[in-house]
Motif scaffolding. Structure first.
Motif, PDB file in Angstrom:
ATOM      1  N   GLN A 202      87.700  66.198  40.016  1.00  7.83           N
ATOM      2  CA  GLN A 202      87.079  65.108  40.883  1.00  7.83           C
ATOM      3  C   GLN A 202      85.845  64.415  40.024  1.00  7.83           C
ATOM      4  O   GLN A 202      84.947  65.133  39.432  1.00  7.83           O
ATOM      5  CB  GLN A 202      86.555  65.557  42.283  1.00  7.83           C
ATOM      6  CG  GLN A 202      85.540  66.676  42.040  1.00  7.83           C
ATOM      7  CD  GLN A 202      85.250  67.259  43.269  1.00  7.83           C
ATOM      8  OE1 GLN A 202      85.862  67.121  44.523  1.00  7.83           O
ATOM      9  NE2 GLN A 202      84.098  67.840  43.719  1.00  7.83           N
ATOM     10  N   ARG A 207      79.840  58.409  44.355  1.00  4.18           N
ATOM     11  CA  ARG A 207      79.423  59.122  45.686  1.00  4.18           C
ATOM     12  C   ARG A 207      78.142  58.426  46.172  1.00  4.18           C
ATOM     13  O   ARG A 207      77.335  57.899  45.345  1.00  4.18           O
ATOM     14  CB  ARG A 207      79.377  60.531  45.438  1.00  4.18           C
ATOM     15  CG  ARG A 207      78.006  60.982  44.682  1.00  4.18           C
ATOM     16  CD  ARG A 207      77.977  62.576  44.212  1.00  4.18           C
ATOM     17  NE  ARG A 207      77.040  62.999  43.565  1.00  4.18           N
ATOM     18  CZ  ARG A 207      76.882  64.161  43.202  1.00  4.18           C
ATOM     19  NH1 ARG A 207      77.387  65.218  43.597  1.00  4.18           N
ATOM     20  NH2 ARG A 207      75.803  64.377  42.048  1.00  4.18           N
ATOM     21  N   VAL A 228      94.048  52.845  53.450  1.00  2.74           N
ATOM     22  CA  VAL A 228      93.024  54.262  53.808  1.00  2.74           C
ATOM     23  C   VAL A 228      93.823  55.149  54.606  1.00  2.74           C
ATOM     24  O   VAL A 228      94.512  54.731  55.521  1.00  2.74           O
ATOM     25  CB  VAL A 228      92.052  53.614  54.366  1.00  2.74           C
ATOM     26  CG1 VAL A 228      91.041  54.779  54.928  1.00  2.74           C
ATOM     27  CG2 VAL A 228      91.118  52.686  53.731  1.00  2.74           C
ATOM     28  N   TYR A 232      90.658  58.581  52.929  1.00  2.00           N
ATOM     29  CA  TYR A 232      90.628  58.180  51.584  1.00  2.00           C
ATOM     30  C   TYR A 232      91.228  56.716  51.284  1.00  2.00           C
ATOM     31  O   TYR A 232      92.339  56.246  51.781  1.00  2.00           O
ATOM     32  CB  TYR A 232      91.273  58.987  50.729  1.00  2.00           C
ATOM     33  CG  TYR A 232      90.802  60.385  50.357  1.00  2.00           C
ATOM     34  CD1 TYR A 232      89.958  60.401  49.330  1.00  2.00           C
ATOM     35  CD2 TYR A 232      91.181  61.720  51.217  1.00  2.00           C
ATOM     36  CE1 TYR A 232      89.378  61.922  48.921  1.00  2.00           C
ATOM     37  CE2 TYR A 232      90.746  62.806  51.067  1.00  2.00           C
ATOM     38  CZ  TYR A 232      89.748  62.949  49.834  1.00  2.00           C
ATOM     39  OH  TYR A 232      89.310  64.313  49.740  1.00  2.00           O
ATOM     40  N   CYS A 234      93.373  54.586  48.959  1.00  4.18           N
ATOM     41  CA  CYS A 234      94.360  55.001  47.996  1.00  4.18           C
ATOM     42  C   CYS A 234      95.153  53.938  47.076  1.00  4.18           C
ATOM     43  O   CYS A 234      95.016  52.887  47.424  1.00  4.18           O
ATOM     44  CB  CYS A 234      95.731  55.490  49.025  1.00  4.18           C
ATOM     45  SG  CYS A 234      95.068  56.995  50.098  1.00  4.18           S
ATOM     46  N   ARG A 247      92.647  58.699  44.854  1.00  3.32           N
ATOM     47  CA  ARG A 247      92.328  58.737  46.422  1.00  3.32           C
ATOM     48  C   ARG A 247      90.643  58.767  46.367  1.00  3.32           C
ATOM     49  O   ARG A 247      89.965  59.622  45.599  1.00  3.32           O
ATOM     50  CB  ARG A 247      92.616  59.944  47.105  1.00  3.32           C
ATOM     51  CG  ARG A 247      94.324  59.800  47.262  1.00  3.32           C
ATOM     52  CD  ARG A 247      94.663  61.040  48.111  1.00  3.32           C
ATOM     53  NE  ARG A 247      96.087  60.973  48.209  1.00  3.32           N
ATOM     54  CZ  ARG A 247      96.845  61.980  49.023  1.00  3.32           C
ATOM     55  NH1 ARG A 247      96.105  63.316  49.353  1.00  3.32           N
ATOM     56  NH2 ARG A 247      98.107  61.879  49.063  1.00  3.32           N
ATOM     57  N   TYR A 248      89.948  57.976  47.139  1.00  2.00           N
ATOM     58  CA  TYR A 248      88.501  57.675  47.045  1.00  2.00           C
ATOM     59  C   TYR A 248      87.933  57.887  48.554  1.00  2.00           C
ATOM     60  O   TYR A 248      88.406  57.124  49.232  1.00  2.00           O
ATOM     61  CB  TYR A 248      88.232  56.441  46.354  1.00  2.00           C
ATOM     62  CG  TYR A 248      86.608  56.251  46.156  1.00  2.00           C
ATOM     63  CD1 TYR A 248      85.554  57.208  45.769  1.00  2.00           C
ATOM     64  CD2 TYR A 248      85.972  54.970  46.586  1.00  2.00           C
ATOM     65  CE1 TYR A 248      84.123  56.778  45.663  1.00  2.00           C
ATOM     66  CE2 TYR A 248      84.859  54.480  47.025  1.00  2.00           C
ATOM     67  CZ  TYR A 248      83.807  55.527  46.104  1.00  2.00           C
ATOM     68  OH  TYR A 248      82.628  55.372  46.139  1.00  2.00           O
ATOM     69  N   TRP A 249      86.951  59.077  48.789  1.00  2.21           N
ATOM     70  CA  TRP A 249      86.860  59.354  49.773  1.00  2.21           C
ATOM     71  C   TRP A 249      85.876  58.323  50.487  1.00  2.21           C
ATOM     72  O   TRP A 249      84.738  57.758  49.777  1.00  2.21           O
ATOM     73  CB  TRP A 249      86.128  60.570  49.780  1.00  2.21           C
ATOM     74  CG  TRP A 249      85.709  60.974  51.481  1.00  2.21           C
ATOM     75  CD1 TRP A 249      84.178  60.848  51.615  1.00  2.21           C
ATOM     76  CD2 TRP A 249      86.331  61.415  52.391  1.00  2.21           C
ATOM     77  NE1 TRP A 249      84.263  61.354  53.169  1.00  2.21           N
ATOM     78  CE2 TRP A 249      85.622  61.637  53.588  1.00  2.21           C
ATOM     79  CE3 TRP A 249      87.872  61.970  52.416  1.00  2.21           C
ATOM     80  CZ2 TRP A 249      85.987  62.198  54.799  1.00  2.21           C
ATOM     81  CZ3 TRP A 249      88.120  62.345  53.867  1.00  2.21           C
ATOM     82  CH2 TRP A 249      87.173  62.334  54.993  1.00  2.21           C
ATOM     83  N   ASP A 252      86.133  59.527  57.354  1.00  2.00           N
ATOM     84  CA  ASP A 252      87.324  59.752  58.667  1.00  2.00           C
ATOM     85  C   ASP A 252      86.627  60.232  59.961  1.00  2.00           C
ATOM     86  O   ASP A 252      87.285  60.555  60.796  1.00  2.00           O
ATOM     87  CB  ASP A 252      88.229  61.020  58.421  1.00  2.00           C
ATOM     88  CG  ASP A 252      87.418  62.429  58.009  1.00  2.00           C
ATOM     89  OD1 ASP A 252      86.092  62.367  58.305  1.00  2.00           O
ATOM     90  OD2 ASP A 252      88.348  63.557  58.109  1.00  2.00           O
ATOM     91  N   THR A 261      80.460  57.387  50.900  1.00  2.00           N
ATOM     92  CA  THR A 261      81.583  57.902  49.877  1.00  2.00           C
ATOM     93  C   THR A 261      81.395  58.897  49.185  1.00  2.00           C
ATOM     94  O   THR A 261      80.218  59.412  49.229  1.00  2.00           O
ATOM     95  CB  THR A 261      82.007  56.551  49.037  1.00  2.00           C
ATOM     96  OG1 THR A 261      80.612  56.365  48.217  1.00  2.00           O
ATOM     97  CG2 THR A 261      82.152  55.115  49.636  1.00  2.00           C
ATOM     98  N   LEU A 264      86.201  60.753  43.834  1.00  2.00           N
ATOM     99  CA  LEU A 264      87.454  60.318  43.598  1.00  2.00           C
ATOM    100  C   LEU A 264      88.536  61.140  42.975  1.00  2.00           C
ATOM    101  O   LEU A 264      87.753  62.226  42.023  1.00  2.00           O
ATOM    102  CB  LEU A 264      87.291  59.103  42.459  1.00  2.00           C
ATOM    103  CG  LEU A 264      88.511  58.470  41.781  1.00  2.00           C
ATOM    104  CD1 LEU A 264      89.342  57.555  42.476  1.00  2.00           C
ATOM    105  CD2 LEU A 264      87.879  57.698  40.535  1.00  2.00           C
TER     106      LEU A 264
END
Length: 308
Positions: A202, A207, A228, A232, A234, A247-249, A252, A261, A264
């Motif tokens: 990752q 972040r 999304v 994530y 996408c 995928r990047y947070w 949620d 964030t 990745l």
């Protein structure tokens, strides 16, 4: 010997010829650069189309044509971008046949192309900026030395910039000759994995990007073209016929909640995060580009003393 950069050519800009159609009250209507235009009975092009003229049946038909042309041009750009992102060989004959269409030619012109031999191996020595196509001569390119070459290979590649040998030389030529691209290839931001990143699963470089509401982050992702799912952003990328998803947070929580964030990652079809050393250079670069674009729009607190 260092090759001499080609001299900048100054070209006079001439307005394209308009095919005028006869409209009401001896006015004329036409299409210029995808927009409806009008001329008066004396033949002078007007700065704007009169409201009454825009409401005629002929105007409706031409406006529908403008919409279709815009959609067609967008589809051509999208298709060329897919060829670039996947670095897919494209048959030269196919490019020759679509070149007459302005939507295709505008999307393809000035893209960097590389000929591919019968065994599917690219020839980087003949890489150049696509300028013209002539059926009996091939694909005309300006190479890294500023010279014109004609490619007659059965297939050509539109490589992702991370894969282009001599990228800086081609950038300089494009700037000097005032070549522009409809699809961002030459000046697309690229990222190469560092030695330290190779052993990771990752990437945490992006972040901590804070958004006042998750809504703001997800709306941004959609505008940038990234769906999304499960918190994530996408980006599914095919490289060497292997699909991976970056995928990047982005969060949620409920839509109005603040979000931050985080990682990745790159996952395969089994939803297993891959070690960066097993991720292709195009996939890694495009994943990092996605994360950087989203992170760049985070909320940045003004430090005390900053100008208002």
């Amino acid at each position: 010997m260092t090759p001499t950069a080609p001299k900048k050519k100054t070209q006079e800009k001439t307005e394209p010829e308009i095919s005028w159609l006869e409209a009401d009250k001896e006015y004329g209507l036409g299409v210029l650069n995808g927009k409806l235009v009008a001329r008066n009975p004396k033949g002078k092009k007007l700065a704007a189309v009169p409201k009454w003229l825009k409401e005629t049946e002929l105007a409706d038909q031409l406006l529908a044509l403008c919409d279709w042309l815009a959609e067609h041009e967008a589809e051509c750009r999208h298709r060329v971008e897919i060829w670039m992102l996947r670095s897919l060989p494209v048959p030269r004959e196919a490019i020759e046949k679509i070149w007459f269409d302005p939507g295709w030619s505008e999307a393809l012109q000035n893209m960097v192309v590389t000929p591919v031999d019968a065994k599917g191996k690219p020839n980087p020595e003949q890489t150049g900026l696509l300028r013209d196509i002539v059926s009996n001569k091939g694909i005309g390119v300006v190479d890294r030395d500023g010279e014109t070459q004609w490619l007659k290979a059965a297939q050509v590649l539109i490589p992702h910039p991370i894969l282009i040998d001599g990228l800086e030389d081609l950038r300089e030529i494009a700037v000097d000759m005032e070549f522009s691209q409809s699809v961002n290839q030459l000046f697309r931001t690229v990222f190469a994995a560092t030695e330290e990143q190779q052993d990771l699963k990752q990437i945490m470089d992006f972040r901590g990007g804070r958004f006042d509401q998750l809504n703001f982050a997800t709306s941004l992702c959609k505008r940038l073209g990234y769906p999304v799912r499960g918190g994530y952003a996408c980006n599914r990328i095919w490289e060497d016929e292997v699909p991976l998803e970056a995928r990047y947070w982005v969060g949620d929580d409920y839509p109005e909640a603040e979000t931050t964030t985080s990682e990745l990652i790159f996952v395969d079809d089994d939803q297993v995060p891959r070690q960066i050393s097993t991720v292709g250079p195009v996939t890694f670069s495009e994943g990092m580009l996605m994360a950087s674009q989203i992170y760049a729009k985070r909320k940045v607190e003004k430090e005390e003393g900053d100008a208002a």
